[in-house]
Every structure is written in C-alpha cells, then in structure tokens.
Design a protein around this motif. Structure first.
Motif, mmCIF file in Angstrom:
data_model
loop_
_atom_site.group_PDB
_atom_site.id
_atom_site.type_symbol
_atom_site.label_atom_id
_atom_site.label_comp_id
_atom_site.label_asym_id
_atom_site.label_seq_id
_atom_site.Cartn_x
_atom_site.Cartn_y
_atom_site.Cartn_z
ATOM 1 N N PRO A 179 -50.803 133.327 -13.664
ATOM 2 C CA PRO A 179 -49.757 134.239 -13.165
ATOM 3 C C PRO A 179 -48.912 134.809 -14.302
ATOM 4 O O PRO A 179 -48.504 134.083 -15.205
ATOM 5 C CB PRO A 179 -48.898 133.342 -12.262
ATOM 6 N N TYR A 183 -44.456 136.393 -11.598
ATOM 7 C CA TYR A 183 -45.424 136.675 -10.527
ATOM 8 C C TYR A 183 -45.105 135.953 -9.233
ATOM 9 O O TYR A 183 -45.290 136.485 -8.140
ATOM 10 C CB TYR A 183 -46.820 136.282 -10.997
ATOM 11 N N HIS A 184 -44.653 134.730 -9.358
ATOM 12 C CA HIS A 184 -44.441 133.919 -8.142
ATOM 13 C C HIS A 184 -42.950 133.690 -7.896
ATOM 14 O O HIS A 184 -42.533 132.674 -7.370
ATOM 15 C CB HIS A 184 -45.170 132.577 -8.293
ATOM 16 N N LEU A 188 -40.676 129.935 -10.497
ATOM 17 C CA LEU A 188 -41.807 129.455 -11.289
ATOM 18 C C LEU A 188 -41.811 130.099 -12.669
ATOM 19 O O LEU A 188 -42.005 131.313 -12.801
ATOM 20 C CB LEU A 188 -43.126 129.763 -10.573
ATOM 21 N N ASP A 189 -41.611 129.287 -13.685
ATOM 22 C CA ASP A 189 -41.793 129.750 -15.063
ATOM 23 C C ASP A 189 -43.283 129.664 -15.356
ATOM 24 O O ASP A 189 -43.828 128.593 -15.600
ATOM 25 C CB ASP A 189 -41.007 128.865 -16.027
ATOM 26 N N ALA A 192 -44.614 127.847 -18.336
ATOM 27 C CA ALA A 192 -44.652 126.383 -18.239
ATOM 28 C C ALA A 192 -45.933 125.935 -17.527
ATOM 29 O O ALA A 192 -46.540 124.922 -17.888
ATOM 30 C CB ALA A 192 -43.421 125.864 -17.500
ATOM 31 N N LEU A 193 -46.329 126.705 -16.515
ATOM 32 C CA LEU A 193 -47.584 126.374 -15.837
ATOM 33 C C LEU A 193 -48.761 126.529 -16.804
ATOM 34 O O LEU A 193 -49.647 125.670 -16.872
ATOM 35 C CB LEU A 193 -47.771 127.280 -14.615
ATOM 36 N N GLN A 196 -48.878 123.635 -19.143
ATOM 37 C CA GLN A 196 -49.441 122.444 -18.502
ATOM 38 C C GLN A 196 -50.967 122.533 -18.431
ATOM 39 O O GLN A 196 -51.675 121.565 -18.727
ATOM 40 C CB GLN A 196 -48.852 122.309 -17.099
ATOM 41 N N LEU A 197 -51.452 123.701 -18.059
ATOM 42 C CA LEU A 197 -52.903 123.881 -17.942
ATOM 43 C C LEU A 197 -53.594 123.701 -19.295
ATOM 44 O O LEU A 197 -54.667 123.107 -19.385
ATOM 45 C CB LEU A 197 -53.228 125.265 -17.378
ATOM 46 N N LEU A 198 -52.967 124.209 -20.345
ATOM 47 C CA LEU A 198 -53.609 124.130 -21.656
ATOM 48 C C LEU A 198 -53.568 122.713 -22.215
ATOM 49 O O LEU A 198 -54.486 122.288 -22.927
ATOM 50 C CB LEU A 198 -52.930 125.093 -22.639
ATOM 51 N N GLU A 199 -52.508 121.997 -21.874
ATOM 52 C CA GLU A 199 -52.374 120.642 -22.407
ATOM 53 C C GLU A 199 -53.185 119.623 -21.605
ATOM 54 O O GLU A 199 -53.417 118.505 -22.074
ATOM 55 C CB GLU A 199 -50.893 120.235 -22.407
ATOM 56 N N ASP A 200 -53.594 120.004 -20.430
ATOM 57 C CA ASP A 200 -54.255 119.065 -19.526
ATOM 58 C C ASP A 200 -55.755 119.032 -19.808
ATOM 59 O O ASP A 200 -56.459 120.005 -19.550
ATOM 60 C CB ASP A 200 -54.003 119.525 -18.085
ATOM 61 N N GLY A 203 -57.564 119.858 -16.672
ATOM 62 C CA GLY A 203 -56.983 120.913 -15.852
ATOM 63 C C GLY A 203 -57.982 121.999 -15.496
ATOM 64 O O GLY A 203 -57.706 122.861 -14.666
ATOM 65 N N THR C 147 -57.277 122.188 -10.331
ATOM 66 C CA THR C 147 -56.983 121.374 -11.502
ATOM 67 C C THR C 147 -57.324 119.919 -11.210
ATOM 68 O O THR C 147 -57.069 119.421 -10.106
ATOM 69 C CB THR C 147 -55.480 121.469 -11.844
ATOM 70 N N ASN C 148 -57.895 119.264 -12.194
ATOM 71 C CA ASN C 148 -58.220 117.834 -12.100
ATOM 72 C C ASN C 148 -59.294 117.504 -11.067
ATOM 73 O O ASN C 148 -59.547 116.326 -10.790
ATOM 74 C CB ASN C 148 -56.964 116.992 -11.818
ATOM 75 N N GLY C 162 -62.930 119.915 -13.518
ATOM 76 C CA GLY C 162 -61.868 120.275 -14.439
ATOM 77 C C GLY C 162 -61.969 119.655 -15.821
ATOM 78 O O GLY C 162 -61.369 120.153 -16.767
ATOM 79 N N ARG C 164 -62.467 118.784 -19.367
ATOM 80 C CA ARG C 164 -62.904 119.542 -20.535
ATOM 81 C C ARG C 164 -63.945 118.773 -21.352
ATOM 82 O O ARG C 164 -64.837 119.375 -21.950
ATOM 83 C CB ARG C 164 -61.683 119.833 -21.415
ATOM 84 N N TYR C 183 -49.317 119.715 -8.440
ATOM 85 C CA TYR C 183 -49.674 119.756 -9.861
ATOM 86 C C TYR C 183 -48.500 120.124 -10.747
ATOM 87 O O TYR C 183 -48.359 119.592 -11.843
ATOM 88 C CB TYR C 183 -50.809 120.759 -10.071
ATOM 89 N N HIS C 184 -47.694 121.043 -10.285
ATOM 90 C CA HIS C 184 -46.606 121.539 -11.144
ATOM 91 C C HIS C 184 -45.246 121.069 -10.620
ATOM 92 O O HIS C 184 -44.237 121.751 -10.781
ATOM 93 C CB HIS C 184 -46.667 123.060 -11.215
ATOM 94 N N LEU C 193 -48.973 129.788 -3.938
ATOM 95 C CA LEU C 193 -49.478 130.535 -5.086
ATOM 96 C C LEU C 193 -50.905 131.009 -4.826
ATOM 97 O O LEU C 193 -51.254 132.165 -5.093
ATOM 98 C CB LEU C 193 -49.427 129.662 -6.352
ATOM 99 N N GLN C 196 -50.879 133.911 -2.506
ATOM 100 C CA GLN C 196 -50.504 135.146 -3.184
ATOM 101 C C GLN C 196 -51.676 135.710 -3.991
ATOM 102 O O GLN C 196 -51.954 136.916 -3.962
ATOM 103 C CB GLN C 196 -49.315 134.861 -4.109
ATOM 104 N N ALA C 392 -56.321 112.545 -16.189
ATOM 105 C CA ALA C 392 -56.540 113.454 -17.313
ATOM 106 C C ALA C 392 -56.493 112.720 -18.641
ATOM 107 O O ALA C 392 -57.208 113.063 -19.574
ATOM 108 C CB ALA C 392 -55.497 114.570 -17.282
ATOM 109 N N HIS C 393 -55.654 111.713 -18.721
ATOM 110 C CA HIS C 393 -55.529 110.962 -19.971
ATOM 111 C C HIS C 393 -55.994 109.515 -19.785
ATOM 112 O O HIS C 393 -55.592 108.647 -20.532
ATOM 113 C CB HIS C 393 -54.084 111.020 -20.461
#
Lengths: 433, 433, 433, 433
Positions: A179, A183-184, A188-189, A192-193, A196-200, A203, C147-148, C162, C164, C183-184, C193, C196, C392-393
């Motif tokens: 997003p 967008y939402h 919703l930042d 930040a989502l 989270q997705l990149l660090e997971d 994910g 996710t996950n 999910g 990686r 998730y978030h 979301l 949308q 995930a971890h």
C-alpha cells in the motif's frame, strides 16, 4: 485571451479515416472528438479554428507549453542546418550539449553523481531499463511496487503498474504490491508495514532488487506521498540492499515545483526514471539516472534504435537553458500552484465530500465518482477546456496545465472548470430528481 | 563525392562529458568514437568536418538517408506554423494525413484490411502490443519465436529475442524457441519440425497465441527465410489458431525492395510490427497493423505518452508521398541491391569460406569470425565508412546503406569496404605468422 | 510412565552412514541426534532403549499417537490377507471403506456436499491440485496468500509459502501476499485492507482465482485467525469470484479440537486441503475436498502414482471409526488443550514478554528469540522430551503432542518443558552476566 | 494358473460412493471398472473374486509384484514390533538399513559417490527437489527438457512435462523444450541440434541449470534413447555447466534390466530421481541421488512431512536384499524381456504399420491410433488382463508386467493381449465395412 472562437467551423471535419483505419485502442480522441492542427503555449487549435485551453498538456509531457519559442527556434535552426536527426547512441554534438547542461544545471547543484542512460524514448522503456539494472546489480528478482502506481505497459513495467485494466489478466511476475502512503487511511503507516514485511523471513516477500515509487502518483489519482514517508522508504531500501528507483516521468521536470519531485526530501535515489517533459517540446525522450555505483551495464546490454533522438536533445537543452538556469521558474510554478489550489478549494464546495489531491502543478479534485468526473470533462470540452481524469475510478479531475501558463489564461481555465463542475452536479441532481 | 576530407579537424573534440556522465551502456559510440554534428543523404559529418559514408543508416531507421529534403521541408513548414508537436492519441491533421496516405498507397493496393495501432514510438513497444493483443484474442499465453530472432529488450519482447547477452539471465517466460529457416542446415526443414511440435499433444509446446518472425533476421545475422518457408509457417499459424505476427521493424519500409518484406510471398499476416524507417526521417515512431478480425483492444488498454509524435507523422506522410506513390522506387532499390551483391561476391573471395547473407538492401558478408569483422569495421571507419556487424558472433558485416544512396557513393563505400576486408585479412595473416 | 530410562544404551549407535550418504538437506535429525527404532502412543524409543515423550508427533501427522492399536490391527490384517497395497486410482475396497466413513462421519453431519480428490500423498501435492483447479475454474491466475503461510515447497505451492529460506530466491509467481489476521497489530484489520485491494481496480492486485489460508498457521508461528476474520475473508472470496481454499493439513484432523479447524466458524470452503494425520498412522496420504460446483477436473488431469496408498486408506478408515464415531473425542482434546494452556501460562512467566500462541492442541509459547527456543529444545531432548519450534524466527515453542496423550504423560512432558525453559533462561542470564 | 475364475461374483459390487463422493479427476477406475480387494504377485483380485493378470503393475511401481513375500514379512514384523511408522527426517534404524544396503548393493558396485536425498514420497516431489537444487548450484534458471517427457504435475515439474492435457494451459516457465532422440526421424540428430542451440549466443536458449531426461520415456510412448545419444547429452551438460538429471522414476529399479536404466551407458548423472518401485511394495517413497559436489542444500531447505515413510524403508531394504544382492535378477528380467519382445513382434503383425517400442520390461506396441489401443485395453480387461496405454495419442500398448512374473503367467498375459489386439482389429474392420 478568449480562447473560444466566435466563428463557425470552416468546413466539414473528416474523421472517417480514424474510424476506418485506426485501431479501437485509440483513447483520448473519443472524449475530445475533434481534429487538432496547431498549438502554442497553453492553447490548442482544431481544424475548425476553435481554440482550447489545455489543462492536459500531453499528460504532463508539455510542461513548457506547445511550441515553446526558444525550443522551436533551436529546433528549426538544427533541422535547417541538416543537424543529425537520429544517431543511435553515437556521440553527437546535440547529445553533448544536453549532457553538459544537465550536468551543470541539474546534477551538480544537487550534488548528484549520477550518470545518464539514454533508453528507448518512452517512459516504460526507461522503467524496464531501471528494473533490469536493479536486478542485475542485486542479483535479486523481486521488486516492491505500490498500489495505484503507474509505470507503463510493456511487460516488465506492467508488472509494477497497478491498473487492472492495463494488466489485462496477463501472468505478470516479479513484483510485490504494497500500500502506498495513505492508502488505508491515517491509521496505517504503510512504511511500517513494508518494514515488517521486509524484516520478516517468512513474510512471503523475497529480498527486493528495488523499491519503485512515484512521489506523486499521476495516473493513480494524484496521491502525494509525504517527504517523511519517502525518507522511510529510502531508508528501508538501503537497509535491505534494494535500489531506490523514483519514477519521475510525470512528476518530474518541474511539475511539482522543483526540477525533481523529490528535491528537498533529503533522499538520493539510486535510479531516477525520466521522460515526458524531458525534451521540453513533447518529443519522445527518456532516460535513467544511474548512480555510478550501480552503472554495471555492459555496452548495449539494454539497447534500442531511437535512444538518440537528436531533435529531442536539442529542445531538451534549450528547455534547461531557458527555464532552469535561473531559480525563478520554481517560484513561478509555486504561484500558479497556489492559484490552482485556491480555485480547487472553491470548486470543491460544489461537490459534497470532494477532496483536493496532489501538489504543485499536479493538483486535482476527487469528485468521488467517475461518471461525474466524465461529465465534467465533457462539459468542459464543449466550453473550450481540455481536462482529463485519473485515479482508480477515473474520479479525480486532474489539472495538468503547462507550468508557464499565463495567469489570466490559467484563471480562465479554472473558471471554465468551475462552471463545468457546477453544471455537471446540477445535471446530476436533475437526473436524480 | 569524395567523403574523406582533406582538411584537418577544426578543433579539439571534447568527449569528456560522455565518459563522465553517460552510462556504460553506451555502445555504438565506442567503435565510432567521434562526435557527429550533421548529416545529409548517405553522408555523416563529425565536428572536425570529416565526412563518412553511412552504411549503418541508423540501423535501418534511415532508409531514405539523413535529412531527406522533401521530409525536411515538410517538417520545417509544420514546426514553423506551430503545428501540433505531440498529441497523445488525439486526432490530428498530421495523423490523418499519414493514415490516408498509408491507406491509399500501402494498404489498399495490397488489399490489406488492416487497421493501424499507434504504439509507443519504439519497435519493442509495438512488439509488446502485438504480443498482448495476440494473447488477448486467443486466450493463450505461449508464443513461438525463432532462433536468432531479435524483437527488442523490454521484458515481453525480450522473451522472444534470442540474444543471450540482452536476455541477461532474466526469468523470461511465455515463449517456445524453434529453429529458424535453415538454422540446422539443409537437411532439416524447420517448419516440419514446428508442425510436428504443434500437432503433438505431448510435445511440450502449448497451443500458441502467436508465431512471431522476421522474414530477414537483421540482428540475427541477415538470415533470410524463403517464401515457401514463410508460407508454411503462415499455414501452421492458421491451422493451430495462432496469430501470425511479422516483425518488419528492420526489414520493412523498402529495405528488402518492396514496402513490406513479405510482399509477394502470398501471406497475409494477422499483425505486422513496424518502426525504424517508418517516419522516414529517423524520428521515433512505431505501429502495429492489426487485422480487423483481431482488433479487440479496449480504448487505451495499451497506451503511452508518445503515441502521437506528430513530427514523425509529418515526415512519414512525406516519405510515402515521395517514395511510394510511384512504383519506380522498388526498381531503384533492386538496382542497388544487385550492385551490393556483385561487390560482396568479389569481397567474399578475400575470406576463405565467407558467405553472402540476406537479400535486397539488407545484405552482408559472414566472415566467419567476430574478431575479423570487428577489425574490418575499425579499418573502414578510419577510412571514412561506417559499417556494423550482426549475427550470433557479430561475424556478419552488414551493408545497410540508405536505399537511395547515389550509385557512385554506394560504389565508393563498397570499395572502401573491400579494402578494409583485404587489409584486415592481411593483418590477420601477418599476426598469425 | 517414567519415559527416561535408567539403563545405559545397549551398544554403539552407528550413525556414520547418515553423514556419508544422506544429503545435507536432512534437518530434524540434527537436533534430535539419535537413531529411533520404535514408538507407541506418545513415546518414541531409540536404539539405546531410551524413551522420549513426543511433543512433535510427526509434525502433527500423528494426532492419534504412534502405532495406534486399532489402526495397527487393521493394517496387519489387511497386509496379512494380501490386501491391495497400491492401486493407482483404481477402485478398491479399502478406498470405498474410507470414502463411506468419511461421508458418514465427517461430511454428512456437517452438510458438506464436497467430493474427495485423492492426490499424490503429500500436502504440497494437494495444495498444487487445489491451486490448479481454482485457476481452471475461474480462468484467473492470481492467488491471495498470507504472510507466514506455509503450504509446501513444490513450485506452485512454494509461491504461496511465506518462508524465504524455502523460497530460495526462485522466481515464483502468481501470488499476491497479504498480511494475516493480526499481522500488523490490533490497529489493522487486515481483512479490510484485503477488501480495499480487491475492490481497487488500480490497486495492483489482479482478480484472484483463490484465497488460500490456514486458520492456524502452524509453521508460521501458531498464529490463530479469529472466526470473524475467517468469515470476512470467506465473504470477500465469494464477492470477488475467488475460491476459498482452507489448508487444513496441519490444523485439521482434530488438532484444534473438532475435525476441521474451521468447524463452527460458519464458513464453507470451496476447497479443503488435508494430509498429515489423515491416515491416522503417519502413512502418506493427502486429499482435496472439492465442492461439487467446482469439480471441473478432466480424468487424470492431475495425477500421480501413489494416489492410491491403500494402507493409508485402511488406517484412515480405522481412525475415523475409532475416534470420530462418537462426539467425545473433541471433549478429550479440549481437556488436554486446557491443560496445555494452563501449563504454558505458568511457563510463560519464566520469560519476560513471552506470549501464548495458537489454540486447541496446537498451542505454543513465543519466547521472543530463536536462540532461546533452540536451547530449550536441546535441553528438553536431553531430558527425554521431543519438541520443536516454528515461527519466522523459530522463536515459538510448539506443543504438538498426540491428541490422545494420557493426561499424566502430558503433564510429565509439560513439566519437562517447564524445566527446560527455566534452565535455558537461567543459562542465558549466566551467559549474559 | 488360469486367472479367470469360473465362479460367479459373490455379491453386488457397490460403486455408488465413488460416483457420489470421488472427484471427476479419477482416471484408471473408469477403464477398469471393478473394485479390487487383494493382489499377490502378478495377479489382482476384485471383490467378485475374479482375478486379473497385471500388466500395469502400479504403472511400474510394483516391479516385484504385489505383496512380495519377503517384503511382506519384513513389513509385518516391523509393524508388529511397533517399529516407527513415520519419522519425518529423523534418523531411524529402518532408514539406516536402507541406506546401508543402497550403498553396498547399488552405489558402491557402480562407483557412484552420490548421496541420498529423501524427498516427499512422490516422483514429482523428487523432480522438484532436483530442479531447485540444480538452479541453486548453477545460479541459472533455464532447464532443458524433451518432447514427450513426463516428470510430474506439480508446477515446477509440470513445466518440464510435455503433456498438454496435464499442462492445462497454465503459465509454466523456466524450460526450453528440445526434441528427444529420434523425435523427428532418422535424419535429425537431436543432440546436434541441442549442441547448436547451446553454443549459439543468440539462439534464444539461456544457459541451462540442468538437462533433464528419461532414458526411456514411459508416459511419452516408450521412446528409448540410444546410449550414444545419452552420452552426447551428458557431454553437452558438462560442457555447458549444466547438471545432468536422469529421471529414473519409471525406468529405474530394474525395469529396463539393470537397476538404473542408464547402467552401462557410460554416463554418471549429477542427479538421479527415483520413486515408484523404490519401496518395492508399492508404498510411497522417492529420493534424489545427489553427487556430493552438488549437495549444496541447507538443512530442511527442501522439506515435507512424509520424507520418512519408514514402512517404505523397510520394504525397500528387503527389495534390495532379495533381488539385487545377486546378479541373477537382471538375467531373469532379460529373459522375460526377450519373451515380451518375441510376442510383441507376432502381435504387431495384426496391425499394419505397428511398431515395437521401448526396451527391457518396458516394451510396448504402437498401434498407430488411440481408439484402437483403447479397444484393446477394454477387450483385454474383459478377458482378465490389465494393460494400459501411453504416448502422445495413447496409441502405445504398454506391457509393464512385474519383473518377476512367472513365465507361464507372462505368456498367458501376452496371449490374452494377442487375442485382444486381433479382435479389436477385426472389430475395427467390421465397423469400417
């Protein structure tokens, strides 16, 4: 100054050949169903002699207006002297002139070390080049692209474009959709989502080769990202080894005020994609700015016949000379942008719930429905104003006037727009009654 | 008539900005390392005033030579009158002029009912459009493309392009590769192999949306398919419900003699892709000819900013007027082609095993090795001739002179080429000794 | 009842052949580095004679414990009588027995009209079948996955998984990734979301063939979706013409209490994927439940040799007979689940910030770090308890005891777990000091 | 020895539940429409008590016949002693037994250094593992697969499978299709064509991660490659840095005579895929033999629940012990293969143009048409013989009898086949008259 001619059309307009021999894919001509012959500044003229104020500006490819005199003169001189017209990617004097000006007037003042890759002269081609380069440099395949993003319709770029109509159900791949800013809703930042997705690690989002974004989504509905959001995205790109690609095809070349839409945001993109108003004159031209660290191309690895559209280099150099040598142009744009903003605020009152969108000379009005927006465009055209829509439901009236439109003409166009909106709303109410 | 100037360069040529600011992707300029300024007909001039005979012709984008007078005049007139420069896909008088001439001079005489889709002004963009349309019309995904085919470098087109260097190891999909006519020697009729693959329900070749081919593979090494082979392929396409797409980007616009490279072959392609010399003047322009049965596009489903490069329409209409109104031009091309052929036969004797390739004004000489071919190009350039190579190993010297090159100049260029080949061979022998 | 034997190992354990001849891909055996010989109920025995309480249960493939007596007897009888061992997808008496019981005991009581597709006997194979069928039925390509999520490692299923590490950077395609329930954080209703994204024609999410989900993500870290969220997703699937696929491979067969993990949620999935404990005995078996409206398979369109693992049919029928004929089993599971919950709450106090995860007999403890969780597993194994991690971890200790584990043994295992956690935390503190 | 019972069926056969509750995807049961209960050796029995000679043998998954006594006994003993039934990829005594025998009896005598990767217990899963490993090891994506190849139906494997019916028009990618040995007649050495494609930098074939082949294409129509061709392919793989993967799922485990179908061909594959008769008993099991140089897996990078089907390890070890400890078994197979060959030659005379296919106990008869072949199967089944077809048009009658079928029973089956062919041909002639 009155663009609407009193005189009747001078003769029958023959449009039969278009119906007979032009593919059904033709689009803009359906709404603006006349035959244009000439144009100057912010006015277009059809073959009946009627003039129209142009709030479309070649979809932001004519930021300096039609047939801008300095560029026109430079081009006539070049052609008259048998200047090279096309030169593949050979060295040409015209290309050198452009490169030197681009270096001096654009890159050096910003401390940008980037090199210029001339691609095939369309935005989508430059996007394809940027994506391929990011994949080569990182050895990764996935690209992060955003909701409502628009980056072209060739297969690689199309995978990043959000529009389902253009995506045609084709099996596009290699892109994770995230997003966009806002967008939402405010809650919703979206950065930040994404973080989270990149660090997971489970994910489901593979390590990205690139994050591709427009700072203001032109086709997506004039959604403007905040500087803070763009900074967070840039930081994520760096943290995760992805290249940051800013697609400045529509928002660049002064459209939002400064030359780049990201000027002043404190980010240095790895790659920048430019086209549309780059040539200044509406001639096909596109490029990718490549940070030297990533300039890992082999010779002609990405190629194409028209990378050397020398006419475009000539006008592009003239555009830089004329508009970007002095700092005043950005102020001029800001003044017009304020005018547009003020008018749009007034116009918005005609439509309950309407919202202003965008920034700089890339503003518009979300009138909440594509039908209403379409009626506005039709009424406007009847009255001598060319204006188009964008957004997921074509519900955003998009004011894309040339950046140097004379203020009275800009006001006149906005007044026509105001009237068209008012009448369209009234018509809607009548119809509903 | 002597293209090699006696005078010394007039001043220092500053090429530093190219090294400093142009991406490493630049290609042709490495071999032809000078700065070009102007050009006329078949001669290019660099900033030292030196002239070169042009046997590259914008890689077949300048079939009528540089700054052809009739087109130049039309273009100057158009610009001078503030003629529309870019018009998205709006109706314009310039587009109408082009369409009417294209209908009258090209389509009607051949009984072709096709419509014109103006795409983004690059060949690869038109190929992408054709592939998307074929997939939409048939509801299938697979496309048959051939060894050594070259169709562009955006992801959809790149999947059909054979060149591994350009494919960059990217995960391209949707294409089945089949040997081109003559690929595996005389013993294998590759159309029979394709027929077997298409008829075999477990051959691993999914039902195709399209078969895409060049009748003469320009980048692939001037491999010319026989008319009989093309007919068999066309029949296979029809039998298997696939669209036949002929990519006439390089071989079209008279390069092989007639306007279309498939003229006289007895086939009617469903889609034809054109670009390069279409504008006549080297300006970016591309289109797809779409048989009306397949014109299933929705408005703007395939789009792009520069579909309406009006300057190109102006010169393209002038090119049709000037060269294709009378039948004589094809004869002129044939005469030059015969001359090229005769010279190449003589030149071939310098290189044991060398083979003539191609047809029409799209002929060349396979000198069996890329190193030798590169040396020939370098020697030729030193002597005032611009010529390039093609083929899998860049081993084919490619004579792509403008179709209207004056006969003496053509002879002079061929003589320079002959000398360069002879000296390159001698140099090779010396080196080997 | 004391699973930890006093006696010393009976002889040297030769594990050299594993190092010498088993691929580096082997995994579980690295943590639990002994050679197992036999097992019964919730106890496993290695070749030294040592016994272990099994809180892994074949990763939920042994919900009824090892060598469950009723199934064992049925299987011995079948083999003893030369009952068909493998029968491709021929009709067999064993398959009929299974189908009749599955219909009577599982489908009819729930009013489910679904048919059974026997796939290759792995969960991933059944997921592949479900995805292909959804794509065939809808004519669409895109699949929504979360996710996950974990759905297997063959290429079609892997695109939806999910992880990686398992995705290996392969160019997987055809999937849009969306955040799972919760998730978030609490602030984001991820179903809103998704709504949308699906409703947005330029959101970049193509119309989906299917939405694929686990109600409790086993490998993803025991993330349990709420019933309300699952209902909203089911509604979205219906509204957007997508098939709802529930992957009940790990959460099904009573693991969360009732037979299906979605029982009582008020949703009727279009397709349900089952495997793991389906055979009851740990034998390979998998199936897809297909709503008759979507049973558009052609004969053998999806096939595979071992679709008819008749031994598995025999034990699967016995499992249904033994455990699902009376309603009491779900109560038994609930009692054990409550016990697990109570213990985990106590254990959680050992780790500041630890959170309980999952539901039913699919609960665990998120100890916030993979290193700590790994130490717990190692300590537990030394003390006679086999337990694994997920997430995930790998930070979630996962209690997957057989559903019929005797209460005292369950308590004993949980006590061992408690001790291992306490000691692992203490060790961490010591190390940090 | 007469497999056709004189006694009447013992009761009504209820097959309603299959129609009611089994998916339309079911296949074999349509042709062989009875309910099987038990089987021993080469005979299958249905619930009416009728016996059938089995020339299908679980599609080559029952090379040693049904319920082979030595394996049956070992399995009963294992189960009776609560031997581990499923063990994920934990070390188990059963796995060790299998590995030690496989090392001693299969790998060491051939000097093969390969390691064993236990995959999910289906051939397609092992193919997926092999493809992923090859891509990881080489860093490349493209895989060479052949016309009429069959490697499974999960998405990664399916991309390599030739069958259009199974491919379902899905957008499969990553595979270049090349004609198999003999595909285009004697005139074309397809390995030479592949060599040309691989050596050609613009041939459109990306550098391959692997070349995947069956030495005898089972499903593809019993097409047997020559040893010389396989050697040339192996050499090409080495020259071009690709892994050679031999899919011995159907042709392995003695089906062509020796244990591996490539024994004696002088090639050492990098990876070998095995399944079907590996367990000996028809139990699900699959593996990949991985040359140690390529064993670059991370732990559990490719995983799956049923990699440790311990029952299959038990029977697989027994199969090796019983059949592969002494060299005589290959001779036994050869004797039967000669018998089959002799009979097929006689049978071929019934069908003008019929051709013998395959080798070893993997022979068949191409009767030129799928309709005729289907009638033969139907007639054969009525007379007590189970036999199936393969090939692009299901036109090849495939004799896949257990390798240890008693000679009289084999003769009886072949006689039944002969009669069915003769009568089917006669019926065809009658119908045509």
């Amino acid at each position: 100054m009155n663009p609407i001619p009193a005189i009747a059309p001078t003769g029958p307009q023959d449009r039969a050949v278009f119906a007979r021999r032009e593919s059904a894919v033709r689009g803009y001509c359906r709404r603006f169903d006349t035959v244009f012959t000439s144009a100057r500044g912010s006015l277009m003229r059809d073959e009946s002699g009627r003039e129209y104020i142009d709030f479309l500006a070649g979809c932001a490819a004519l930021n300096y207006g039609h047939n801008e005199p300095a560029m026109k003169e430079a081009l006539l001189r070049h052609i008259g002297a048998d200047g090279l017209a096309m030169g593949l990617d050979l060295h040409s004097a015209a290309k050198r002139d452009f490169l030197e000006r681009f270096e001096t007037l654009i890159l050096q003042p910003r401390g940008l070390p980037h090199r210029v890759q001339f691609t095939g002269p369309t935005g989508t081609n430059a996007v394809e080049a940027a994506l391929k380069l990011a994949r080569k440099v990182t050895g990764r395949h996935n690209v992060i692209a955003f909701t409502n993003g628009y980056h072209g319709v060739t297969m690689g770029a199309l995978a990043t474009t959000g529009n389902r109509y253009n995506r045609m159900g084709l099996p596009l791949s290699g892109v994770t959709r995230v997003p966009f800013d806002g967008y939402h809703g405010e809650g919703l930042d979206t950065s930040a989502l994404l973080a989270q997705l990149l660090e997971d690690p489970s994910g489901g989002v593979d390590a990205p080769a690139a994050i591709l974004l427009e700072t203001v989504q032109g086709e997506g509905g004039l959604n403007a990202a905040s500087a803070a959001w763009v900074q967070r995205i840039a930081l994520l790109a760096r943290q995760h080894g992805a290249l940051l690609i800013i697609d400045d095809v529509q928002a660049g070349c002064g459209r939002t005020g400064p030359f780049f839409s990201f000027d002043g945001m404190g980010v240095v993109p790895d790659l920048v994609v430019m086209s549309k108003s780059l040539s200044g004159f509406g001639l096909p031209m596109a490029l990718v700015l490549v940070h030297p660290d990533h300039d890992r191309w082999q010779p002609a690895e990405h190629n194409g016949t028209f990378r050397g559209n020398t006419h475009a280099f000539v006008t592009a150099a003239a555009a830089l000379d004329t508009y970007w040598r002095e700092p005043g142009f950005t102020d001029e744009i800001a003044r017009r942008a304020a005018l547009v903003h003020a008018h749009l605020e007034r116009i918005a009152r005609e439509v309950p719930g309407a919202r202003l969108k965008g920034r700089g000379m890339m503003q518009g009005l979300d009138v909440l429905g594509g039908d209403l927006a379409a009626r506005v465009c039709t009424l406007a055209f009847e009255r001598g104003l060319i204006i188009e829509t964008s957004g997921a439901h074509d519900q955003v009236l998009k004011v894309l006037a040339p950046l140097n439109t004379p203020l009275p003409l800009l006001e006149q166009g906005l007044a026509l727009l105001h009237g068209a909106v008012a009448d369209a709303v009234a018509g809607t109410l009548r119809r509903a009654a």
